[in-house]
Design a protein around this motif. Structure first.
Motif, PDB file in Angstrom:
ATOM      1  N   LEU A   1      10.813 -35.579  13.128  1.00 27.67           N
ATOM      2  CA  LEU A   1      11.777 -36.234  14.011  1.00 27.67           C
ATOM      3  C   LEU A   1      12.334 -37.433  13.276  1.00 27.67           C
ATOM      4  N   HIS A   2      13.643 -37.497  13.141  1.00 26.78           N
ATOM      5  CA  HIS A   2      14.305 -38.599  12.432  1.00 26.78           C
ATOM      6  C   HIS A   2      14.891 -39.522  13.490  1.00 26.78           C
ATOM      7  N   ILE A   3      14.382 -40.757  13.538  1.00 21.99           N
ATOM      8  CA  ILE A   3      14.815 -41.699  14.580  1.00 21.99           C
ATOM      9  C   ILE A   3      15.572 -42.861  13.952  1.00 21.99           C
TER      10      ILE A   3
ATOM     11  N   ILE B   1       6.958 -38.458  12.114  1.00 29.38           N
ATOM     12  CA  ILE B   1       7.976 -39.369  12.651  1.00 29.38           C
ATOM     13  C   ILE B   1       8.525 -40.233  11.515  1.00 29.38           C
ATOM     14  N   LYS B   2       9.778 -39.935  11.157  1.00 29.77           N
ATOM     15  CA  LYS B   2      10.488 -40.725  10.133  1.00 29.77           C
ATOM     16  C   LYS B   2      11.416 -41.639  10.911  1.00 29.77           C
ATOM     17  N   ALA B   3      11.045 -42.920  11.004  1.00 34.99           N
ATOM     18  CA  ALA B   3      11.771 -43.739  11.976  1.00 34.99           C
ATOM     19  C   ALA B   3      12.107 -45.126  11.477  1.00 34.99           C
TER      20      ALA B   3
ATOM     21  N   PRO C   1      13.212 -43.861   7.019  1.00 32.67           N
ATOM     22  CA  PRO C   1      14.439 -43.228   6.499  1.00 32.67           C
ATOM     23  C   PRO C   1      15.188 -44.221   5.604  1.00 32.67           C
ATOM     24  N   GLY C   2      16.232 -43.731   4.969  1.00 32.76           N
ATOM     25  CA  GLY C   2      16.890 -44.551   3.948  1.00 32.76           C
ATOM     26  C   GLY C   2      18.110 -45.326   4.405  1.00 32.76           C
ATOM     27  N   GLY C   3      18.401 -45.307   5.697  1.00 30.43           N
ATOM     28  CA  GLY C   3      19.648 -45.911   6.173  1.00 30.43           C
ATOM     29  C   GLY C   3      19.683 -47.430   6.058  1.00 30.43           C
TER      30      GLY C   3
ATOM     31  N   PHE D   1      16.857 -39.915  -2.613  1.00 25.88           N
ATOM     32  CA  PHE D   1      18.074 -40.717  -2.499  1.00 25.88           C
ATOM     33  C   PHE D   1      19.155 -39.855  -1.865  1.00 25.88           C
ATOM     34  N   ILE D   2      19.881 -40.450  -0.923  1.00 20.88           N
ATOM     35  CA  ILE D   2      20.924 -39.709  -0.207  1.00 20.88           C
ATOM     36  C   ILE D   2      22.242 -40.477  -0.290  1.00 20.88           C
ATOM     37  N   PRO D   3      23.192 -39.993  -1.103  1.00 20.99           N
ATOM     38  CA  PRO D   3      24.517 -40.627  -1.084  1.00 20.99           C
ATOM     39  C   PRO D   3      25.231 -40.205   0.201  1.00 20.99           C
TER      40      PRO D   3
ATOM     41  N   PHE E   1      31.452 -41.686   3.346  1.00 24.51           N
ATOM     42  CA  PHE E   1      32.002 -42.417   4.497  1.00 24.51           C
ATOM     43  C   PHE E   1      32.918 -41.530   5.353  1.00 24.51           C
ATOM     44  N   HIS E   2      32.684 -41.591   6.678  1.00 22.13           N
ATOM     45  CA  HIS E   2      33.562 -40.899   7.642  1.00 22.13           C
ATOM     46  C   HIS E   2      34.314 -41.954   8.447  1.00 22.13           C
ATOM     47  N   PRO E   3      35.626 -42.064   8.268  1.00 27.67           N
ATOM     48  CA  PRO E   3      36.356 -43.201   8.858  1.00 27.67           C
ATOM     49  C   PRO E   3      36.670 -43.133  10.355  1.00 27.67           C
TER      50      PRO E   3
ATOM     51  N   ILE F   1      17.105 -35.799  -4.869  1.00 28.25           N
ATOM     52  CA  ILE F   1      18.456 -36.232  -4.485  1.00 28.25           C
ATOM     53  C   ILE F   1      18.937 -35.257  -3.407  1.00 28.25           C
ATOM     54  N   LYS F   2      19.346 -35.841  -2.279  1.00 30.34           N
ATOM     55  CA  LYS F   2      19.696 -34.997  -1.130  1.00 30.34           C
ATOM     56  C   LYS F   2      21.206 -34.893  -0.941  1.00 30.34           C
ATOM     57  N   ALA F   3      21.676 -33.670  -0.754  1.00 31.12           N
ATOM     58  CA  ALA F   3      23.065 -33.436  -0.352  1.00 31.12           C
ATOM     59  C   ALA F   3      23.031 -33.252   1.160  1.00 31.12           C
ATOM     60  N   TYR F   4      23.358 -34.309   1.886  1.00 33.51           N
ATOM     61  CA  TYR F   4      23.237 -34.286   3.344  1.00 33.51           C
ATOM     62  C   TYR F   4      24.438 -33.525   3.904  1.00 33.51           C
ATOM     63  N   TRP F   5      24.199 -32.273   4.266  1.00 37.33           N
ATOM     64  CA  TRP F   5      25.311 -31.372   4.592  1.00 37.33           C
ATOM     65  C   TRP F   5      26.113 -31.848   5.793  1.00 37.33           C
TER      66      TRP F   5
ATOM     67  N   LEU G   1      18.732 -30.195   0.815  1.00 31.32           N
ATOM     68  CA  LEU G   1      19.864 -30.136   1.756  1.00 31.32           C
ATOM     69  C   LEU G   1      19.570 -30.803   3.094  1.00 31.32           C
ATOM     70  N   ASP G   2      18.442 -31.553   3.203  1.00 31.90           N
ATOM     71  CA  ASP G   2      18.007 -32.090   4.495  1.00 31.90           C
ATOM     72  C   ASP G   2      17.682 -30.916   5.416  1.00 31.90           C
ATOM     73  N   GLY G   3      17.943 -31.098   6.711  1.00 27.04           N
ATOM     74  CA  GLY G   3      17.333 -30.154   7.642  1.00 27.04           C
ATOM     75  C   GLY G   3      18.285 -29.294   8.430  1.00 27.04           C
TER      76      GLY G   3
ATOM     77  N   GLU H   1      30.250 -38.838  15.741  1.00 21.79           N
ATOM     78  CA  GLU H   1      31.126 -39.825  16.410  1.00 21.79           C
ATOM     79  C   GLU H   1      32.190 -40.325  15.429  1.00 21.79           C
ATOM     80  N   ALA H   2      31.866 -40.262  14.135  1.00 19.66           N
ATOM     81  CA  ALA H   2      32.798 -40.766  13.107  1.00 19.66           C
ATOM     82  C   ALA H   2      33.656 -39.643  12.533  1.00 19.66           C
ATOM     83  N   GLY H   3      33.695 -38.518  13.229  1.00 16.68           N
ATOM     84  CA  GLY H   3      34.642 -37.479  12.863  1.00 16.68           C
ATOM     85  C   GLY H   3      34.111 -36.340  12.016  1.00 16.68           C
TER      86      GLY H   3
HETATM   87  O1  V47 Z   1      22.827 -46.629   7.594  1.00 15.18           O
HETATM   88  C1  V47 Z   1      27.017 -44.994   9.660  1.00 15.18           C
HETATM   89  C2  V47 Z   1      25.544 -44.347   7.700  1.00 15.18           C
HETATM   90  C3  V47 Z   1      23.299 -44.299   7.992  1.00 15.18           C
HETATM   91  C4  V47 Z   1      28.824 -43.950   9.129  1.00 15.18           C
HETATM   92  O2  V47 Z   1      16.437 -40.915   5.096  1.00 15.18           O
HETATM   93  C5  V47 Z   1      27.855 -43.664   8.176  1.00 15.18           C
HETATM   94  O3  V47 Z   1      16.466 -38.737   5.030  1.00 15.18           O
HETATM   95  C6  V47 Z   1      29.316 -42.352   7.033  1.00 15.18           C
HETATM   96  O4  V47 Z   1      20.626 -43.223   6.646  1.00 15.18           O
HETATM   97  N1  V47 Z   1      30.312 -42.600   7.915  1.00 15.18           N
HETATM   98  C7  V47 Z   1      22.163 -43.755   8.875  1.00 15.18           C
HETATM   99  N2  V47 Z   1      28.090 -42.879   7.154  1.00 15.18           N
HETATM  100  C8  V47 Z   1      21.753 -42.331   8.488  1.00 15.18           C
HETATM  101  C9  V47 Z   1      20.861 -42.248   7.289  1.00 15.18           C
HETATM  102  C10 V47 Z   1      20.244 -40.965   6.867  1.00 15.18           C
HETATM  103  C11 V47 Z   1      20.874 -39.754   7.088  1.00 15.18           C
HETATM  104  C12 V47 Z   1      20.250 -38.581   6.695  1.00 15.18           C
HETATM  105  C13 V47 Z   1      19.010 -38.582   6.109  1.00 15.18           C
HETATM  106  C14 V47 Z   1      18.377 -39.807   5.894  1.00 15.18           C
HETATM  107  C15 V47 Z   1      17.002 -39.834   5.305  1.00 15.18           C
HETATM  108  C16 V47 Z   1      18.993 -40.999   6.269  1.00 15.18           C
HETATM  109  O5  V47 Z   1      24.496 -43.614   8.264  1.00 15.18           O
HETATM  110  C17 V47 Z   1      23.679 -45.718   8.179  1.00 15.18           C
HETATM  111  C18 V47 Z   1      25.031 -45.760   7.505  1.00 15.18           C
HETATM  112  O6  V47 Z   1      24.891 -45.949   6.132  1.00 15.18           O
HETATM  113  N3  V47 Z   1      26.753 -44.333   8.544  1.00 15.18           N
HETATM  114  N4  V47 Z   1      28.285 -44.764  10.043  1.00 15.18           N
HETATM  115  C19 V47 Z   1      30.127 -43.380   8.946  1.00 15.18           C
HETATM  116  N5  V47 Z   1      31.123 -43.654   9.800  1.00 15.18           N
END
Ligand code: V47
Length: 385
Positions: free
Chosen positions: A109-111, A140-142, A175-177, A249-251, A254-256, A289-293, A312-314, A324-326
Protein backbone atom coordinates in the motif's frame (compact mmCIF):
# COMPACT_ATOMS: atom_id res chain seq x y z
CA UNK A 1 26.44 13.95 -36.29
CA UNK A 2 29.24 13.20 -33.84
CA UNK A 3 32.64 14.81 -34.27
CA UNK A 4 36.08 13.39 -33.44
CA UNK A 5 36.19 15.21 -30.11
CA UNK A 6 32.67 14.26 -29.10
CA UNK A 7 32.52 14.25 -25.26
CA UNK A 8 30.29 11.15 -25.50
CA UNK A 9 33.34 9.13 -26.59
CA UNK A 10 35.13 9.79 -23.29
CA UNK A 11 31.90 9.13 -21.39
CA UNK A 12 31.45 5.85 -23.24
CA UNK A 13 34.92 4.77 -22.15
CA UNK A 14 34.15 5.61 -18.53
CA UNK A 15 30.80 3.82 -18.61
CA UNK A 16 32.33 0.72 -20.20
CA UNK A 17 35.06 0.71 -17.54
CA UNK A 18 32.44 1.04 -14.79
CA UNK A 19 33.82 4.40 -13.68
CA UNK A 20 31.78 7.17 -12.10
CA UNK A 21 30.54 10.05 -14.27
CA UNK A 22 31.20 13.62 -13.16
CA UNK A 23 28.85 16.60 -12.98
CA UNK A 24 30.32 17.82 -16.29
CA UNK A 25 29.74 14.41 -17.88
CA UNK A 26 26.12 14.77 -16.83
CA UNK A 27 25.92 18.17 -18.51
CA UNK A 28 27.47 16.73 -21.69
CA UNK A 29 24.86 13.97 -21.73
CA UNK A 30 22.11 16.55 -21.24
CA UNK A 31 23.52 18.63 -24.13
CA UNK A 32 23.64 15.69 -26.53
CA UNK A 33 20.88 15.00 -29.03
CA UNK A 34 22.30 11.56 -29.69
CA UNK A 35 19.47 9.72 -27.99
CA UNK A 36 20.60 6.34 -29.34
CA UNK A 37 24.04 6.64 -27.72
CA UNK A 38 22.50 7.80 -24.45
CA UNK A 39 20.16 4.83 -24.55
CA UNK A 40 22.91 2.39 -25.45
CA UNK A 41 25.09 3.57 -22.56
CA UNK A 42 22.21 3.53 -20.07
CA UNK A 43 21.19 0.09 -21.29
CA UNK A 44 24.71 -1.17 -20.73
CA UNK A 45 24.55 -0.11 -17.08
CA UNK A 46 20.98 -1.37 -16.77
CA UNK A 47 21.92 -4.83 -18.02
CA UNK A 48 25.11 -4.92 -15.98
CA UNK A 49 23.06 -4.07 -12.88
CA UNK A 50 19.81 -5.94 -13.45
CA UNK A 51 20.47 -8.37 -16.25
CA UNK A 52 17.46 -8.89 -18.43
CA UNK A 53 14.92 -8.70 -15.60
CA UNK A 54 12.18 -6.09 -15.34
CA UNK A 55 10.31 -5.78 -12.08
CA UNK A 56 6.77 -4.86 -11.13
CA UNK A 57 4.55 -5.17 -8.08
CA UNK A 58 0.89 -5.40 -7.19
CA UNK A 59 -0.08 -2.33 -5.22
CA UNK A 60 -2.78 0.15 -4.29
CA UNK A 61 -2.52 3.84 -3.46
CA UNK A 62 -4.22 5.58 -0.56
CA UNK A 63 -4.24 9.39 -0.36
CA UNK A 64 -5.80 9.87 3.11
CA UNK A 65 -6.53 13.57 2.59
CA UNK A 66 -6.11 16.14 -0.17
CA UNK A 67 -6.26 19.09 2.23
CA UNK A 68 -2.84 20.70 2.34
CA UNK A 69 -1.26 23.68 4.06
CA UNK A 70 1.24 24.00 1.24
CA UNK A 71 0.51 25.44 -2.21
CA UNK A 72 3.21 23.91 -4.42
CA UNK A 73 2.99 25.31 -7.96
CA UNK A 74 3.02 21.89 -9.65
CA UNK A 75 0.27 20.29 -7.56
CA UNK A 76 -3.24 19.71 -8.94
CA UNK A 77 -4.23 17.41 -6.09
CA UNK A 78 -4.31 19.73 -3.07
CA UNK A 79 -7.43 21.39 -1.72
CA UNK A 80 -8.04 24.14 0.82
CA UNK A 81 -9.89 23.52 4.06
CA UNK A 82 -13.61 23.83 3.41
CA UNK A 83 -13.36 23.54 -0.38
CA UNK A 84 -16.01 21.32 -1.99
CA UNK A 85 -13.49 18.80 -3.22
CA UNK A 86 -11.64 18.61 0.15
CA UNK A 87 -11.81 15.21 1.86
CA UNK A 88 -10.34 13.25 4.76
CA UNK A 89 -10.68 9.46 4.77
CA UNK A 90 -12.00 8.02 8.01
CA UNK A 91 -11.19 4.71 9.66
CA UNK A 92 -13.89 2.78 7.77
CA UNK A 93 -12.72 4.07 4.39
CA UNK A 94 -9.08 3.25 5.12
CA UNK A 95 -9.95 -0.21 6.41
CA UNK A 96 -12.16 -0.85 3.38
CA UNK A 97 -9.32 0.15 1.04
CA UNK A 98 -6.92 -2.18 2.89
CA UNK A 99 -9.45 -5.03 2.62
CA UNK A 100 -9.87 -4.45 -1.12
CA UNK A 101 -6.11 -4.37 -1.56
CA UNK A 102 -5.73 -7.64 0.30
CA UNK A 103 -8.54 -9.26 -1.68
CA UNK A 104 -6.87 -8.40 -4.98
CA UNK A 105 -3.53 -9.77 -3.80
CA UNK A 106 -1.67 -6.47 -3.33
CA UNK A 107 1.69 -6.76 -1.58
CA UNK A 108 2.04 -3.00 -1.05
CA UNK A 109 0.00 0.00 0.00
CA UNK A 110 1.53 3.31 -1.09
CA UNK A 111 0.32 6.17 1.11
CA UNK A 112 0.89 9.83 0.34
CA UNK A 113 -1.35 12.80 0.90
CA UNK A 114 -1.86 16.41 1.85
CA UNK A 115 -0.68 18.05 5.05
CA UNK A 116 -3.90 18.95 6.77
CA UNK A 117 -4.19 22.18 8.75
CA UNK A 118 -5.98 20.56 11.69
CA UNK A 119 -5.39 16.80 11.85
CA UNK A 120 -2.99 15.72 14.62
CA UNK A 121 0.03 13.47 14.05
CA UNK A 122 -2.02 10.70 15.73
CA UNK A 123 -4.30 10.52 12.67
CA UNK A 124 -1.41 9.69 10.34
CA UNK A 125 -0.15 7.06 12.80
CA UNK A 126 -3.66 5.62 13.02
CA UNK A 127 -3.87 5.29 9.23
CA UNK A 128 -0.82 3.02 9.35
CA UNK A 129 -2.16 1.13 12.37
CA UNK A 130 -5.63 0.59 10.86
CA UNK A 131 -4.07 -0.88 7.75
CA UNK A 132 -1.68 -3.09 9.72
CA UNK A 133 -4.57 -4.42 11.84
CA UNK A 134 -6.66 -5.12 8.75
CA UNK A 135 -4.05 -6.53 6.38
CA UNK A 136 -0.91 -7.41 8.36
CA UNK A 137 0.80 -9.04 5.37
CA UNK A 138 0.78 -5.92 3.19
CA UNK A 139 3.89 -3.73 3.17
CA UNK A 140 3.11 -0.11 4.05
CA UNK A 141 5.21 2.35 2.05
CA UNK A 142 4.07 5.61 3.52
CA UNK A 143 4.68 9.32 3.87
CA UNK A 144 7.25 11.33 1.98
CA UNK A 145 10.04 13.18 3.76
CA UNK A 146 7.92 16.34 3.39
CA UNK A 147 5.15 14.70 5.39
CA UNK A 148 7.59 13.38 7.99
CA UNK A 149 8.99 16.89 8.49
CA UNK A 150 5.47 18.28 8.87
CA UNK A 151 4.59 15.61 11.46
CA UNK A 152 7.72 16.47 13.40
CA UNK A 153 6.62 20.14 13.44
CA UNK A 154 3.00 19.57 14.47
CA UNK A 155 3.89 16.93 17.06
CA UNK A 156 6.88 18.98 18.28
CA UNK A 157 8.98 15.84 18.22
CA UNK A 158 12.21 14.93 16.50
CA UNK A 159 12.17 13.30 13.06
CA UNK A 160 13.69 10.20 14.64
CA UNK A 161 10.89 10.00 17.21
CA UNK A 162 8.23 10.43 14.54
CA UNK A 163 9.76 7.70 12.39
CA UNK A 164 10.08 5.36 15.36
CA UNK A 165 6.40 5.76 16.22
CA UNK A 166 5.37 5.11 12.62
CA UNK A 167 7.62 2.04 12.43
CA UNK A 168 6.04 0.78 15.65
CA UNK A 169 2.60 1.23 14.03
CA UNK A 170 3.62 -0.76 10.94
CA UNK A 171 5.49 1.54 8.54
CA UNK A 172 7.72 -0.53 6.24
CA UNK A 173 9.53 2.01 4.06
CA UNK A 174 9.43 5.59 2.76
CA UNK A 175 8.33 6.52 -0.78
CA UNK A 176 10.47 8.91 -2.78
CA UNK A 177 8.13 11.87 -3.18
CA UNK A 178 8.66 15.46 -2.15
CA UNK A 179 12.17 15.68 -3.61
CA UNK A 180 11.00 17.75 -6.63
CA UNK A 181 14.20 19.63 -7.60
CA UNK A 182 16.77 20.18 -4.89
CA UNK A 183 18.51 23.17 -6.45
CA UNK A 184 17.42 26.34 -4.57
CA UNK A 185 16.90 28.31 -7.81
CA UNK A 186 14.01 25.97 -8.62
CA UNK A 187 12.89 24.71 -5.23
CA UNK A 188 12.30 28.19 -3.84
CA UNK A 189 10.12 29.07 -6.83
CA UNK A 190 7.94 25.97 -7.08
CA UNK A 191 7.64 24.81 -3.46
CA UNK A 192 9.60 27.20 -1.26
CA UNK A 193 7.45 26.70 1.83
CA UNK A 194 7.87 22.98 2.32
CA UNK A 195 10.77 20.80 3.53
CA UNK A 196 14.12 22.16 2.37
CA UNK A 197 16.59 20.09 0.38
CA UNK A 198 18.75 19.59 3.48
CA UNK A 199 15.73 18.48 5.46
CA UNK A 200 14.56 16.03 2.75
CA UNK A 201 18.01 14.44 2.57
CA UNK A 202 18.40 14.38 6.33
CA UNK A 203 15.07 12.61 6.83
CA UNK A 204 16.11 9.86 4.40
CA UNK A 205 19.50 9.69 6.15
CA UNK A 206 17.71 9.21 9.50
CA UNK A 207 15.30 6.66 8.03
CA UNK A 208 18.20 4.64 6.62
CA UNK A 209 19.95 4.75 9.99
CA UNK A 210 16.79 3.33 11.59
CA UNK A 211 16.87 0.45 9.09
CA UNK A 212 14.18 1.67 6.68
CA UNK A 213 14.75 1.59 2.95
CA UNK A 214 13.43 4.41 0.82
CA UNK A 215 13.05 5.66 -2.74
CA UNK A 216 13.91 8.98 -4.33
CA UNK A 217 12.26 11.01 -7.08
CA UNK A 218 12.90 14.05 -9.25
CA UNK A 219 10.08 16.11 -10.75
CA UNK A 220 11.36 17.31 -14.13
CA UNK A 221 10.09 19.11 -17.19
CA UNK A 222 8.80 22.41 -15.74
CA UNK A 223 11.20 25.30 -14.99
CA UNK A 224 14.19 23.04 -14.30
CA UNK A 225 17.33 23.26 -16.42
CA UNK A 226 20.01 20.62 -17.13
CA UNK A 227 22.32 21.85 -14.35
CA UNK A 228 19.47 21.60 -11.81
CA UNK A 229 18.75 18.00 -12.78
CA UNK A 230 22.40 16.96 -12.63
CA UNK A 231 22.81 18.70 -9.27
CA UNK A 232 19.78 16.75 -8.02
CA UNK A 233 21.18 13.40 -9.13
CA UNK A 234 24.63 14.12 -7.70
CA UNK A 235 23.16 15.03 -4.29
CA UNK A 236 21.25 11.73 -4.21
CA UNK A 237 24.32 9.79 -5.29
CA UNK A 238 26.32 11.33 -2.45
CA UNK A 239 23.73 10.36 0.16
CA UNK A 240 23.54 6.86 -1.27
CA UNK A 241 27.34 6.58 -0.98
CA UNK A 242 26.93 7.41 2.68
CA UNK A 243 23.95 5.20 3.64
CA UNK A 244 23.17 2.67 0.90
CA UNK A 245 19.52 2.88 1.96
CA UNK A 246 17.91 3.93 -1.34
CA UNK A 247 16.38 1.21 -3.47
CA UNK A 248 14.85 2.93 -6.46
CA UNK A 249 15.01 6.25 -8.25
CA UNK A 250 11.89 7.45 -10.05
CA UNK A 251 12.09 10.38 -12.48
CA UNK A 252 8.61 11.98 -12.44
CA UNK A 253 7.46 13.69 -15.63
CA UNK A 254 5.61 16.92 -14.83
CA UNK A 255 1.87 16.98 -15.66
CA UNK A 256 0.73 20.61 -15.93
CA UNK A 257 -3.09 20.38 -16.09
CA UNK A 258 -4.98 22.07 -13.24
CA UNK A 259 -1.75 23.22 -11.57
CA UNK A 260 -0.40 26.75 -11.16
CA UNK A 261 2.03 25.90 -13.97
CA UNK A 262 -0.74 24.85 -16.37
CA UNK A 263 0.69 27.22 -19.02
CA UNK A 264 3.81 25.04 -19.40
CA UNK A 265 3.96 22.23 -21.96
CA UNK A 266 4.34 18.61 -20.86
CA UNK A 267 7.86 17.18 -21.11
CA UNK A 268 8.40 15.60 -24.54
CA UNK A 269 9.02 11.92 -25.27
CA UNK A 270 12.65 12.75 -26.02
CA UNK A 271 13.06 14.44 -22.66
CA UNK A 272 11.42 11.52 -20.83
CA UNK A 273 13.88 9.05 -22.36
CA UNK A 274 16.87 11.34 -21.93
CA UNK A 275 16.16 11.88 -18.22
CA UNK A 276 15.65 8.14 -17.78
CA UNK A 277 19.01 7.36 -19.40
CA UNK A 278 20.75 10.13 -17.52
CA UNK A 279 19.35 8.88 -14.21
CA UNK A 280 20.67 5.37 -14.82
CA UNK A 281 24.07 6.70 -15.83
CA UNK A 282 24.56 9.21 -13.01
CA UNK A 283 23.05 7.11 -10.18
CA UNK A 284 25.61 4.32 -10.43
CA UNK A 285 24.93 3.30 -6.82
CA UNK A 286 21.13 2.96 -7.08
CA UNK A 287 20.03 -0.65 -7.60
CA UNK A 288 16.84 0.24 -9.49
CA UNK A 289 15.44 2.90 -11.83
CA UNK A 290 11.67 2.98 -12.18
CA UNK A 291 9.67 3.98 -15.24
CA UNK A 292 6.46 5.02 -13.49
CA UNK A 293 3.94 4.19 -16.20
CA UNK A 294 1.17 6.26 -14.60
CA UNK A 295 3.10 9.45 -15.43
CA UNK A 296 5.00 8.37 -18.52
CA UNK A 297 2.20 6.50 -20.22
CA UNK A 298 2.45 2.78 -20.88
CA UNK A 299 4.12 3.19 -24.27
CA UNK A 300 6.99 5.40 -23.08
CA UNK A 301 7.40 3.29 -19.93
CA UNK A 302 7.80 0.20 -22.09
CA UNK A 303 10.46 1.88 -24.25
CA UNK A 304 12.18 3.15 -21.08
CA UNK A 305 13.01 -0.50 -20.29
CA UNK A 306 15.68 -0.09 -23.00
CA UNK A 307 16.79 3.35 -21.75
CA UNK A 308 17.94 2.46 -18.23
CA UNK A 309 14.75 1.48 -16.40
CA UNK A 310 14.34 -1.97 -14.84
CA UNK A 311 11.06 -1.45 -12.98
CA UNK A 312 7.54 -0.43 -13.99
CA UNK A 313 6.04 0.09 -10.49
CA UNK A 314 2.74 -1.60 -9.92
CA UNK A 315 -0.69 -2.45 -11.06
CA UNK A 316 -1.69 0.77 -9.19
CA UNK A 317 -5.31 1.36 -8.22
CA UNK A 318 -6.84 4.65 -6.99
CA UNK A 319 -4.09 6.98 -8.17
CA UNK A 320 -5.11 10.63 -7.70
CA UNK A 321 -2.07 12.91 -7.83
CA UNK A 322 -1.34 12.63 -11.57
CA UNK A 323 -4.83 11.91 -12.70
CA UNK A 324 -5.94 15.24 -11.20
CA UNK A 325 -3.03 16.79 -13.12
CA UNK A 326 -4.22 15.42 -16.44
CA UNK A 327 -2.59 11.98 -16.72
CA UNK A 328 -4.47 10.08 -19.41
CA UNK A 329 -3.25 6.66 -18.28
CA UNK A 330 -5.73 4.15 -16.83
CA UNK A 331 -6.12 3.84 -13.04
CA UNK A 332 -5.03 0.26 -13.18
CA UNK A 333 -3.31 -2.19 -15.46
CA UNK A 334 -3.59 -5.92 -14.97
CA UNK A 335 -0.66 -8.14 -14.14
CA UNK A 336 -1.14 -9.83 -17.52
CA UNK A 337 -0.81 -6.46 -19.29
CA UNK A 338 2.33 -5.45 -17.36
CA UNK A 339 3.92 -8.84 -18.06
CA UNK A 340 3.01 -8.57 -21.73
CA UNK A 341 4.58 -5.10 -22.02
CA UNK A 342 7.76 -6.37 -20.36
CA UNK A 343 7.99 -9.55 -22.41
CA UNK A 344 7.37 -7.66 -25.63
CA UNK A 345 10.28 -5.36 -24.71
CA UNK A 346 12.49 -8.47 -24.61
CA UNK A 347 12.79 -8.51 -20.82
CA UNK A 348 11.90 -11.15 -18.25
CA UNK A 349 9.05 -10.05 -15.96
CA UNK A 350 9.57 -10.62 -12.24
CA UNK A 351 7.04 -9.77 -9.57
CA UNK A 352 8.73 -8.22 -6.55
CA UNK A 353 7.59 -6.95 -3.18
CA UNK A 354 8.44 -3.43 -1.98
CA UNK A 355 11.83 -4.50 -0.61
CA UNK A 356 12.74 -6.40 -3.79
CA UNK A 357 12.11 -9.97 -2.76
CA UNK A 358 10.75 -12.21 -5.47
CA UNK A 359 7.03 -12.92 -5.07
CA UNK A 360 5.56 -16.30 -5.86
CA UNK A 361 1.85 -16.85 -6.33
CA UNK A 362 -0.11 -20.08 -6.07
CA UNK A 363 -3.83 -20.64 -5.69
CA UNK A 364 -4.76 -17.05 -4.81
CA UNK A 365 -2.07 -16.51 -2.15
CA UNK A 366 1.47 -15.16 -2.37
CA UNK A 367 4.77 -15.71 -0.60
CA UNK A 368 8.03 -13.80 -0.75
CA UNK A 369 11.24 -15.52 -1.79
CA UNK A 370 14.87 -14.44 -1.83
CA UNK A 371 16.05 -10.86 -2.02
CA UNK A 372 16.87 -9.70 -5.54
CA UNK A 373 20.55 -8.91 -5.31
CA UNK A 374 22.12 -6.53 -7.72
CA UNK A 375 25.50 -7.60 -9.04
CA UNK A 376 28.25 -5.02 -9.29
CA UNK A 377 26.79 -2.61 -6.77
CA UNK A 378 28.55 -2.13 -3.48
CA UNK A 379 26.18 -0.49 -1.11
CA UNK A 380 27.44 1.09 2.06
CA UNK A 381 25.54 1.49 5.30
CA UNK A 382 22.09 0.00 5.74
CA UNK A 383 21.76 -3.77 5.54
CA UNK A 384 20.00 -4.91 2.38
CA UNK A 385 17.00 -7.19 2.35
O1 V47 B 1 6.24 14.55 -4.56
C1 V47 B 1 2.82 16.11 -7.78
C2 V47 B 1 4.80 14.53 -7.81
C3 V47 B 1 5.07 13.09 -6.09
C4 V47 B 1 2.56 16.42 -9.90
O2 V47 B 1 8.45 5.91 -4.09
C5 V47 B 1 3.59 15.51 -9.71
O3 V47 B 1 7.87 4.25 -5.37
C6 V47 B 1 3.91 15.35 -11.96
O4 V47 B 1 6.66 10.46 -5.25
N1 V47 B 1 2.92 16.24 -12.21
C7 V47 B 1 4.38 12.01 -5.23
N2 V47 B 1 4.25 14.98 -10.71
C8 V47 B 1 4.42 10.63 -5.89
C9 V47 B 1 5.73 9.91 -5.74
C10 V47 B 1 5.89 8.50 -6.18
C11 V47 B 1 5.18 7.99 -7.24
C12 V47 B 1 5.35 6.66 -7.60
C13 V47 B 1 6.20 5.83 -6.92
C14 V47 B 1 6.91 6.35 -5.84
C15 V47 B 1 7.81 5.45 -5.04
C16 V47 B 1 6.76 7.69 -5.47
O5 V47 B 1 4.33 13.34 -7.25
C17 V47 B 1 5.22 14.43 -5.49
C18 V47 B 1 5.52 15.27 -6.70
O6 V47 B 1 6.88 15.23 -7.01
N3 V47 B 1 3.72 15.35 -8.39
N4 V47 B 1 2.08 16.76 -8.70
C19 V47 B 1 2.24 16.79 -11.24
N5 V47 B 1 1.28 17.70 -11.49
Amino acid sequence: MRSQSDPLDAIRERVEAGRRLSFDDGLALEASNDLFTLGTLANLVRERTNGNFAYYNVNTHINPTNVCVYTCDFCAFRADLGEDRAYVMDRDQIVERARQAEARGATELHIVGGLHHKLPFGYYVDVVRWIKETAPGIHIKAYTAVEIEFFSKIARRSVEDVLRELIEAGLGSLPGGGAEIFHPEVRERICGAKASTESWLNIHRTAHRLGLHSNATMLYGHIDRPEHRIDHLVRLRELQDETGGFQTFIPLAFHPDNSQMAHLPKPSGIMDLKVMALSRLMLDNFPHIKAYWVMLGLKTAQIALSFGADDLDGTVVHEKIYHEAGAETPQEVTVAEIRRLITEAGRVPVERDTLYHRVERAGGSWTTREHIDVPGLTLAGAARG
